[in-house]
Structures are given as C-alpha cells and as structure tokens.
Design a protein around this motif. Structure first.
Motif, PDB file in Angstrom:
ATOM      1  N   ALA A 178       1.242  -1.125   0.079  1.00  0.00           N
ATOM      2  CA  ALA A 178      -0.315  -0.169  -0.211  1.00  0.00           C
ATOM      3  C   ALA A 178       0.796   0.870   0.219  1.00  0.00           C
ATOM      4  N   VAL A 179       0.884   1.826  -0.965  1.00  0.00           N
ATOM      5  CA  VAL A 179       1.302   3.756  -1.593  1.00  0.00           C
ATOM      6  C   VAL A 179       0.880   4.930  -1.172  1.00  0.00           C
ATOM      7  N   GLN A 180       1.210   5.430  -0.902  1.00  0.00           N
ATOM      8  CA  GLN A 180       0.254   6.639  -1.386  1.00  0.00           C
ATOM      9  C   GLN A 180       1.344   7.885  -0.797  1.00  0.00           C
ATOM     10  N   LEU A 181       1.309   8.841  -1.361  1.00  0.00           N
ATOM     11  CA  LEU A 181       1.841  10.257  -0.690  1.00  0.00           C
ATOM     12  C   LEU A 181       1.048  11.127   0.030  1.00  0.00           C
ATOM     13  N   ALA A 182       1.799  11.817   0.743  1.00  0.00           N
ATOM     14  CA  ALA A 182       0.932  13.050   2.031  1.00  0.00           C
ATOM     15  C   ALA A 182       0.239  13.711   0.783  1.00  0.00           C
ATOM     16  N   GLU A 183      -1.001  13.920   1.724  1.00  0.00           N
ATOM     17  CA  GLU A 183      -2.262  14.702   1.147  1.00  0.00           C
ATOM     18  C   GLU A 183      -1.651  16.314   1.259  1.00  0.00           C
ATOM     19  N   ASP A 184      -0.586  16.180   0.135  1.00  0.00           N
ATOM     20  CA  ASP A 184      -0.149  18.301   0.400  1.00  0.00           C
ATOM     21  C   ASP A 184       0.419  18.597  -1.120  1.00  0.00           C
ATOM     22  N   GLY A 185      -0.226  17.559  -2.041  1.00  0.00           N
ATOM     23  CA  GLY A 185      -0.548  18.695  -3.688  1.00  0.00           C
ATOM     24  C   GLY A 185       1.299  18.761  -4.217  1.00  0.00           C
ATOM     25  N   VAL A 186       2.457  18.673  -3.071  1.00  0.00           N
ATOM     26  CA  VAL A 186       3.404  18.389  -3.584  1.00  0.00           C
ATOM     27  C   VAL A 186       3.785  17.310  -5.492  1.00  0.00           C
ATOM     28  N   GLY A 187       2.852  15.978  -4.699  1.00  0.00           N
ATOM     29  CA  GLY A 187       3.298  15.234  -5.935  1.00  0.00           C
ATOM     30  C   GLY A 187       2.566  14.514  -6.765  1.00  0.00           C
ATOM     31  N   ARG A 188       2.257  13.901  -7.560  1.00  0.00           N
ATOM     32  CA  ARG A 188       0.804  12.885  -7.535  1.00  0.00           C
ATOM     33  C   ARG A 188       2.105  11.180  -8.029  1.00  0.00           C
ATOM     34  N   LEU A 189       0.887  10.390  -7.366  1.00  0.00           N
ATOM     35  CA  LEU A 189       2.021   9.124  -8.329  1.00  0.00           C
ATOM     36  C   LEU A 189       0.982   8.229  -9.262  1.00  0.00           C
ATOM     37  N   GLU A 190       1.373   7.775 -10.118  1.00  0.00           N
ATOM     38  CA  GLU A 190       0.975   7.336 -10.881  1.00  0.00           C
ATOM     39  C   GLU A 190       1.547   5.546 -11.394  1.00  0.00           C
ATOM     40  N   GLY A 191       0.710   4.668 -11.014  1.00  0.00           N
ATOM     41  CA  GLY A 191       1.609   3.333 -10.612  1.00  0.00           C
ATOM     42  C   GLY A 191       3.328   3.334  -9.974  1.00  0.00           C
ATOM     43  N   THR A 192       3.837   3.649 -10.818  1.00  0.00           N
ATOM     44  CA  THR A 192       5.131   2.633  -9.618  1.00  0.00           C
ATOM     45  C   THR A 192       5.863   4.209 -10.209  1.00  0.00           C
ATOM     46  N   LYS A 193       5.281   5.190 -10.497  1.00  0.00           N
ATOM     47  CA  LYS A 193       6.492   6.835 -10.315  1.00  0.00           C
ATOM     48  C   LYS A 193       5.158   7.710  -9.847  1.00  0.00           C
ATOM     49  N   VAL A 194       6.438   8.771  -9.558  1.00  0.00           N
ATOM     50  CA  VAL A 194       6.320   9.610  -8.464  1.00  0.00           C
ATOM     51  C   VAL A 194       6.817  10.956  -9.513  1.00  0.00           C
ATOM     52  N   TYR A 195       5.243  12.015  -9.295  1.00  0.00           N
ATOM     53  CA  TYR A 195       5.674  12.731 -10.629  1.00  0.00           C
ATOM     54  C   TYR A 195       5.909  14.608 -10.062  1.00  0.00           C
ATOM     55  N   PRO A 196       6.472  15.285 -10.440  1.00  0.00           N
ATOM     56  CA  PRO A 196       6.087  16.522  -9.714  1.00  0.00           C
ATOM     57  C   PRO A 196       4.462  17.281  -9.833  1.00  0.00           C
ATOM     58  N   VAL A 197       4.619  18.066  -8.759  1.00  0.00           N
ATOM     59  CA  VAL A 197       3.258  18.743  -9.245  1.00  0.00           C
ATOM     60  C   VAL A 197       3.489  19.881  -9.106  1.00  0.00           C
ATOM     61  N   LYS A 198       4.468  20.783  -7.639  1.00  0.00           N
ATOM     62  CA  LYS A 198       4.432  21.972  -7.162  1.00  0.00           C
ATOM     63  C   LYS A 198       5.556  21.515  -5.972  1.00  0.00           C
ATOM     64  N   ASP A 199       6.675  22.701  -5.791  1.00  0.00           N
ATOM     65  CA  ASP A 199       7.417  22.518  -4.559  1.00  0.00           C
ATOM     66  C   ASP A 199       7.043  22.241  -3.525  1.00  0.00           C
ATOM     67  N   GLY A 200       8.109  21.998  -3.225  1.00  0.00           N
ATOM     68  CA  GLY A 200       7.774  21.656  -1.794  1.00  0.00           C
ATOM     69  C   GLY A 200       8.671  20.511  -1.285  1.00  0.00           C
ATOM     70  N   ASP A 201       8.333  19.355   0.037  1.00  0.00           N
ATOM     71  CA  ASP A 201       8.753  18.718   0.348  1.00  0.00           C
ATOM     72  C   ASP A 201       7.809  17.811   1.004  1.00  0.00           C
ATOM     73  N   THR A 202       8.119  16.142   0.265  1.00  0.00           N
ATOM     74  CA  THR A 202       6.619  15.367   0.568  1.00  0.00           C
ATOM     75  C   THR A 202       7.089  13.942   0.739  1.00  0.00           C
ATOM     76  N   THR A 203       6.741  13.230   1.690  1.00  0.00           N
ATOM     77  CA  THR A 203       6.360  11.620   1.573  1.00  0.00           C
ATOM     78  C   THR A 203       5.634  11.082   0.991  1.00  0.00           C
ATOM     79  N   LEU A 204       6.563   9.633   0.967  1.00  0.00           N
ATOM     80  CA  LEU A 204       5.757   8.382  -0.047  1.00  0.00           C
ATOM     81  C   LEU A 204       5.859   7.562   1.388  1.00  0.00           C
ATOM     82  N   LYS A 205       5.129   6.929   1.015  1.00  0.00           N
ATOM     83  CA  LYS A 205       3.970   6.623   2.730  1.00  0.00           C
ATOM     84  C   LYS A 205       4.252   4.658   1.698  1.00  0.00           C
ATOM     85  N   VAL A 206       4.434   3.659   2.533  1.00  0.00           N
ATOM     86  CA  VAL A 206       4.524   2.784   2.045  1.00  0.00           C
ATOM     87  C   VAL A 206       3.738   1.432   3.535  1.00  0.00           C
ATOM     88  N   GLU A 207       3.173   0.664   3.509  1.00  0.00           N
ATOM     89  CA  GLU A 207       2.951  -0.202   4.521  1.00  0.00           C
ATOM     90  C   GLU A 207       3.077  -1.712   4.095  1.00  0.00           C
TER      91      GLU A 207
END
Length: 813
Positions: A72-101
């Motif tokens: 189970a993979v998700q990005l923190a809900e801050d709109g900095v990046g977006r998750l598509e499949g197994t890739k992370v793409y940029p959305v806006k400048d900043g820092d966020t976290t990719l969480k895995v369980e």
C-alpha cells in the motif's frame, strides 16, 4: 463513485497483502521481517522529471520479495507530487513523503520537488547520447566500430560526445537530420524502421526515445552550451536480491547523480546486463526473472558509470538446515555466504590430507617421512596451528613468494636488463620477502626507485618495461588488480575507467629519465622533470591524477614517488584488497575475484564482505602478509575436504570445499626431486638448487615449460598454467623425469639395503609421495606386482614410477 488513483492503489494493495498473508499462513512460510523502499530519497526537478520506485520485503530466511505491486503506497496529501503506477511526478515545489505499508511493516521515502513549473530544454549530451547507448547504436558491433557501420560512425559507448554531434549534424547535410521535416531525418526513419536499416528497428515511433529525438530536431538540433554536467555517481536498487523459485521476478531501477547536484531516474536509459543469464536474465527494462539456481551480478551502465547488485537465485521449497558456523573471521564470512545460498560445506580434511596440502602450499615441498610420522603421532589439539607456524618460518616460504612476485614483475634478462642487473634485482626481491619487509614499504620503494640498476636493484623495474603507457597499465594491473587497457582507446565498457583516467594516471610515468652508467651494463634511472602524456582525443596535455582519486599537488616532486605513496596508502582502496586476493588465490586455486588481476565492476567479488575484510586485515597487520597466510591456513575453510556433498557439488565460487589443484611447475619438479633424492642443475645456480630459486624468467627446462612455468613476458597471472595436458602426462610416462630420477636417485636400493622389507618400502614411498599409508587392497595389489617382477628392486621401482605418475601425486588436494 470513481476512486482516485492513490485510493485505488491503497485498496488494491490491501487485498493483495491479505491474500499473500493468508497463503503464507496456510503454507507455514517464512515471515517478513522488514521492508524497504528504493530510492530512499527522491528529488524531482522541472516538470519533465519523474522517479520510479520499488518496494522490497525481506524474510527471516534471507529471501527478498518484490512487493511493489502488493504494498500500500501513498503520498502525503499536500499536493506536492502525484503518484501514477510505480512513478512519482512533480506537481508543485515543496517536500512530501512517500508512505509504504505491507504486512504490518511501514517505511517511507522523502520527496523533494524543485522548479515544478519549469521546462528543461533538451540536451544533446544528457538526453540524446543516452538514447544511442540504450538502443545499442554506439556499440562495437554497430556504429561504434572503429570504421563505423554503413558510412556512419559514432564513438564507442559515447566516449566523444562532441565528435558524435559533428558526425550526426555535419557529415551528410540534410539527409541524416532534416530540421525542416524532422520526421524525414534518416536518424529517425532508420531508428523506427520506416526505411531499411542494417541494425533493424531500434524503438517504436511512439516511444519516449523517438519523441525525445524529434524534440531535439524540432529545437534545431542544438549543441550544449558550455560543458554540461556529467554523472558522478550511480545507484542501482535494490543493492542485493535473494530470489526464491523459478520465474519469480525482481525489478531493478537506476538513478544517476550529476556534477551540478541534480539526480535523474535513468532506468529507461541505462543498459542492463547480467553476468549469468542462466540464473538471472535481465530485461532491457531491468526486470530479473529467476531461472536456474545460481548467482549473478546484474549491472546498469549509463554514461561512463557501471554499477550493479548481487542476485542469488534459490529453488523453491529447498530443504536446508543451516550448520553451526565455527572458526575464525574467514569462516564466519564464508559461512554467512553459504547460508544465503543454502549450501552445506564439506567436512574437515584428515590430518594426512592437511599436512600434505599445507606443506605444498606454504613451502612448495612435500612433508618428509619423519615430519609425517611426528605430526600423526602428535595428539595436541593445536598441532595444525603449530605446523603452520613452523612452515611460515622456513626459507622455502620466502622463496615461493619471491618467485611469485618475480613473475608479476617480469624479472628476466632482456636487451635492456643485463644478467648482473637481473640477479641483483631478484636478490633484492628475495631479501625483501625473507626479511618480512611490509609489502607497502616494498612496493613504495620499488615504484619510486631511482639510481643505478646495480646500486639500487629496485630501479630495474623501469628497465624491464620502458614504454610510458605500458608501465602505467602494468602498475595498475599488478598492484591494484585493474586492467585499464580498454580505456586507452575508449571509455571502459564494463568498468568505471575513462580515457581521462587512463592518460591522467599514465602521466605519473612520463618524466622517467634513463642514462648509461660507468659500467655499460648499468642504467641510471632518474626524474627528468620533463615530459607529458597527451589525450588521444583532442591531444590535450593530461595532468597526473590518481586512479579513482584526485589530482595531487606535486610541487616539483618526482611524480612516481607521489604516486607510489598514494598507491600503498589507505587512501587507495585497491592495493590491499588486490594483494589479499592474490594471497587467497594461491591457497584456494581461485581468487574471491577471478581472475585476480581483473577486478572491475562487472567482475565483482564472489564474497564482497570477505574480499574487503581480508584487505582491511592486511592493513591492520601493517602489510605483513605472512600473518594473513596464517589466518587463511588456520581457517576451517582452508582445511575443508576436497570431497563434495550433494549441495555443493556444482558450486565453484564459494569455497565450500577444497579445490583440487595441479601443483605448479617449479614445485612439482622440486617435489619429484625431493622424493627421489636427486639434485637438479640450472644455469647460474649450484647443483642441488630448487626450481623455485631460478631467478631468470628466461631460464627453463622442458619439464618446467611443459608444466606451465611463466615466461615472464607479461604481468598477466594467466602466464602460469596449472591446467593438466596430454603432453604433461606423456612426459611423466615416457620422459626422463620420473624414470630417470628413480634410477639415478637409487632410493629403492637404499631402502632395501637398510633392511626394509618390500611392504615397508611401499609404505615409505606412499608416505614420502602421498603423505599417507596404503589403504584397502592397495598393498596386496602392489605386492603382487613386486612378486611378478624380475627382482624386488625392479618391482618396487615400478611401484615408485606408478606413484609418481598418479594424479594423487601431481595434484594438491
């Protein structure tokens, strides 16, 4: 209701985890003890950037699982990046976290986004050149060949980007590239297969590669302004994998670090390779699919960097009970590796096997009958350790290693090296070993030597090889185990070394001066203070630079002395491990890296922890390699039996059993002379000298040549051959070595004259030659031979001849 991509992925991961966990519970499978996400930190810069990630679970039995799709993979809900499949793409400048369980375990990766709205201009060096590498366009079988292919030439593996740009954009005008109609460029049409192409279709029209080429052409096929950033480091993830079961898979990803501080996901641009396609074949996209049991090193090459990861492939549901690991640090490290690959080590060898093996390896001779009887009668628990100490104190140990170093240093009489110089050089080397001079001090003195070749024999090193480039190659190969030869004409395709590295290291040897001494046979080696090395591409003058290191501040010092001090210092990671690997190979028949003088990224150690630890131990012992030999010979790993078991019978890399090795030529002749009580005469040496004492590499005999004595024409360890051959067997059967020495030595007659019975003579011959007594029906069959002979002496000499011709005598086991 439509679910968002992140939520869909979370739910999907939940159901997969539940299903896998249920199956594991039913089957009683090993438990997952931890998970990891790679890369552990993600940096995205500009809107075109992205980063693929993988998630790997590790079980309590060491097996790793690619759970990227199941976690189970998700990005923190801050709109900095977006998750598509197994890739992370940029959305806006900043820092966020990719969480895995996964299965109750949690892990996260940091994500940093910069310049998310910016568009990065296309770069010939950063975007176009990697496509040629990935598509195979600049390999030696295609346009990277010296003469190119079909009229189009690229530099091999892209070592000359500026030259490639000129050839692409300037050689045949608008046909190769068409800036008015980019799709009509030959570069495009041949790549996507719309026109005939000898190399066939390289990629699809809708692929990212073709779109990038079109983007570059649409922009006017620009050349990079100034010097573009270059790759300084490469990551390949996961760093290691243990895959269980045929057809199980593990995705690998590659990330490049650039000199401007940026990173880039180059999984789609790197060239992936496997050292063992039988066990771990890897796809163009980096996906390993497990096949036969074994191990492999999977590599990713990008720009000038090649890095990789170790992959172990195990059969499904293998029944294995790990044995207790005992012994010294060597045994711990070897045992850890054997546990990973589910291999049982062989039993410890018998005392008879041990005394013969260790005496040959350390002294180059066989134990005498008296030594054998005393050792077998000794009941003390540390008798093996005491024997090792005794052998290490014998002069024969020094002579063996003086001979081995003489092979590497090509000690022989040549047109440039007089016989006197050669003997002085050989004597200096023998004295260094016999006096137990630390190896780092010996090598520092050797490589920084100046003066007359009579007064300072070490200076002969620079007489045996006078070519600047060849000298640099030899230094790298002998003292660091690195073959730089490939980088003379192009960047090394399977290692880190570039043409810049090659010519910069050679510059250390460009100012060697030579003149004739008062005696015309003596040469004076000195620092001339003049001379440069020029790069083959561009004719640039290259400043001296350590291999894999920095440019030193010479301040007018002798370049060789500066280089020699660095080479043997802790700053150089290659010297100690290379020397330790050579020492290990002497006692096991193969190195931890094999060949021992071909250490490279694409030829990694079979046991990296053992390789590095032995190097560290050599440094800890102040480069007293005798102590390292003591550790090796006292280890249970060295004292294993050569008899294999079902689990290790096919293994050749992990030292689970003792390898059976043909005795080297010089030692075999010395052993034969020893047991027959005969003396040999070699040019320049007194009667009774041993073959290992021959100083001149140009001196040999038919026996030594036939059994693989090094000619000392190159520094390659391959000059010494321990492979058996038909000519060797024929010589032992029909030549004058076995039969002639038996007759001239008169040992059988001597034993009979001492009053020994034929049975006692046979037992004595067995002990002298094989370090054991006859077993089973051997005595009965041999006594029958004696009984059928014209006389006991004749029969016993036939038995002696048969023993000398046996594989048990010729091989160390």
């Amino acid at each position: 209701m439509r679910l968002g991509a992140s939520l869909r992925r979370t739910l999907c991961g939940f159901f997969l985890v539940a299903a896998i966990s249920a199956c594991a519970t039913l089957a009683g499978a090993a438990e997952v003890t931890g998970i990891a996400v790679y890369p552990p930190d993600i940096t995205l810069q500009t809107k075109l950037d992205s980063q693929q990630f993988i998630v790997v679970a590790t079980r309590d039995d060491g097996v790793t699982l690619d759970i990227t799709e199941a976690a189970a993979v998700q990005l923190a809900e801050d709109g900095v990046g977006r998750l598509e499949g197994t890739k992370v793409y940029p959305v806006k400048d900043g820092d966020t976290t990719l969480k895995v369980e996964y299965a109750g375990h949690q892990v996260s990766a940091t994500v940093n986004v910069k310049d998310a709205a910016a568009d990065r201009p296309v770069s010939f060096h950063l975007d176009i050149m990697p496509i040629f590498m990935r598509a195979g366009c600049n390999t030696g079988s295609c346009h990277g060949a010296a003469s190119g292919k079909d009229g189009f030439n690229l530099s091999l593996f892209g070592f000359d980007p500026r030259g490639d740009y000129e050839r692409i954009t300037r050689e045949i005008g608008f046909r190769r590239i068409n800036l008015a109609v980019p799709e009509a460029s030959l570069l495009i049409e041949k790549s996507i297969g719309t026109v005939p192409h000898t190399g066939g279709k390289r990629f699809e029209a809708d692929s990212a590669y073709n779109q990038m080429l079109l983007k570059w052409l649409d922009a006017g096929a620009p050349q990079d302004a100034g010097t573009p950033p270059h790759v300084t480091e490469m990551d390949v993830y996961p760093p290691a994998a243990v895959i269980e079961g045929r057809d199980s898979q593990q995705q690998f990803i590659a990330r490049a670090h650039y000199s401007d501080g940026t990173t880039r996901d180059v999984t789609d641009l790197a060239v992936f390779l496997s050292s063992n396609d039988t066990s771990a074949p890897i796809s163009e996209g980096g996906l390993v699919t497990a096949a036969d049991r074994g191990e492999a090193f999977v590599m990713a090459r990008f720009e000038t960097k090649t890095v990789g990861s170790q992959v172990l492939v195990l059969p499904k549901d293998l029944v294995y009970t790990p044995p207790e690991i005992t012994g010294n640090y060597i045994d711990q490290l070897v045992g850890d590796k054997l546990r990973k690959i589910r291999i049982m080590p062989s039993e410890i060898c018998s005392d008879e096997e041990f005394i013969r093996r260790v005496t040959i390896d350390i002294a180059g001779l066989l134990p005498t009958e008296q030594e054998y009887l005393a050792f077998m009668a000794d009941k003390s628990p540390d008798k093996r350790a005491k024997l090792i100490d005794t052998l290490l104190d014998r002069k024969e140990f020094s002579e063996i290693w003086a001979m081995k170093w003489s092979e590497l240093l090509m000690v022989k009489t040549t047109n440039q090296v007089s016989k006197k110089s050669m003997y002085l050089y050989s004597s200096w080397l023998t004295d260094q070993i016999a006096s137990n001079v630390p190896l780092n001090e010996m090598v520092t003195e050797l490589l920084g030597a100046s003066g007359g070749t009579f007064k300072n024999p070490a200076a002969n090193y620079y007489q045996i090889e006078r070519d600047t480039l060849k000298t640099a190659e030899n230094v790298a190969q002998v003292f660091m185990g690195i073959r730089t030869q490939c980088a003379q004409c192009h960047n090394h395709p399977f290692d880190r070394w570039t043409m810049d590295d090659y010519y910069s290291f050679a510059a250390f040897f460009s100012q060697i001066g030579r003149k004739t001494g008062e005696d015309y046979r003596e040469q004076i080696i000195f620092n001339s203070g003049r001379g440069d090395v020029r790069h083959k591409v561009g004719n640039r003058v290259m400043k001296p630079k350590f291999l894999g290191g920095v440019e030193p501040d010479l301040n007018g010092a002798d370049r060789r002395v500066v280089m020699a001090r660095w080479l043997t210092s802790p700053e150089n990671p290659y010297f100690s491990t290379s020397v330790a690997n050579r020492v290990w190979a002497h006692f096991f028949g193969r190195g931890i890296v094999e060949p021992v003088d071909d250490i490279r990224v694409s030829n990694p150690p079979s046991n990296p922890q053992l390789f590095n630890t032995l190097g560290a131990k050599l440094v800890e012992y102040n480069y007293d390699f005798k102590q390292l030999v003591r550790d090796i010979c006292n280890s249970e790993t060295y004292q294993r039996s050569s008899v294999r078991n079902p689990s290790n019978e096919k293994d050749t890399r992990n030292f689970a059993f003792a390898s059976v090795r043909r005795i080297i030529a010089e030692s075999l002749l010395d052993c034969t002379s020893q047991v027959t009580e005969t003396k040999d005469k070699f040019p320049g040496l007194p009667l009774g000298s041993r073959a290992v004492q021959i100083a001149d590499g140009g001196t040999s005999t038919y026996f030594l040549t036939t059994f693989g004595r090094a000619k000392r024409e190159t520094v390659c360890t391959c000059e010494v051959s321990q492979d058996p051959s038909l000519s060797q067997a024929l010589h032992m059967l029909n030549g004058d070595t076995a039969g002639g020495k038996i007759a001239s030595g008169g040992l059988v007659k001597k034993l009979l004259d001492e009053g020994k019975k034929p049975e006692q003579v046979i037992e004595s011959l067995f002990i002298r030659c094989l370090s054991r007594r006859p077993v089973g029906e051997e005595m009965q069959r041999l006594m029958a031979v004696v009984a059928e002979s014209a006389s006991p002496q004749a029969g016993l000499e036939d038995v002696f001849w048969a023993i000398l011709n046996s594989r048990e005598f010729v091989f160390n086991h």
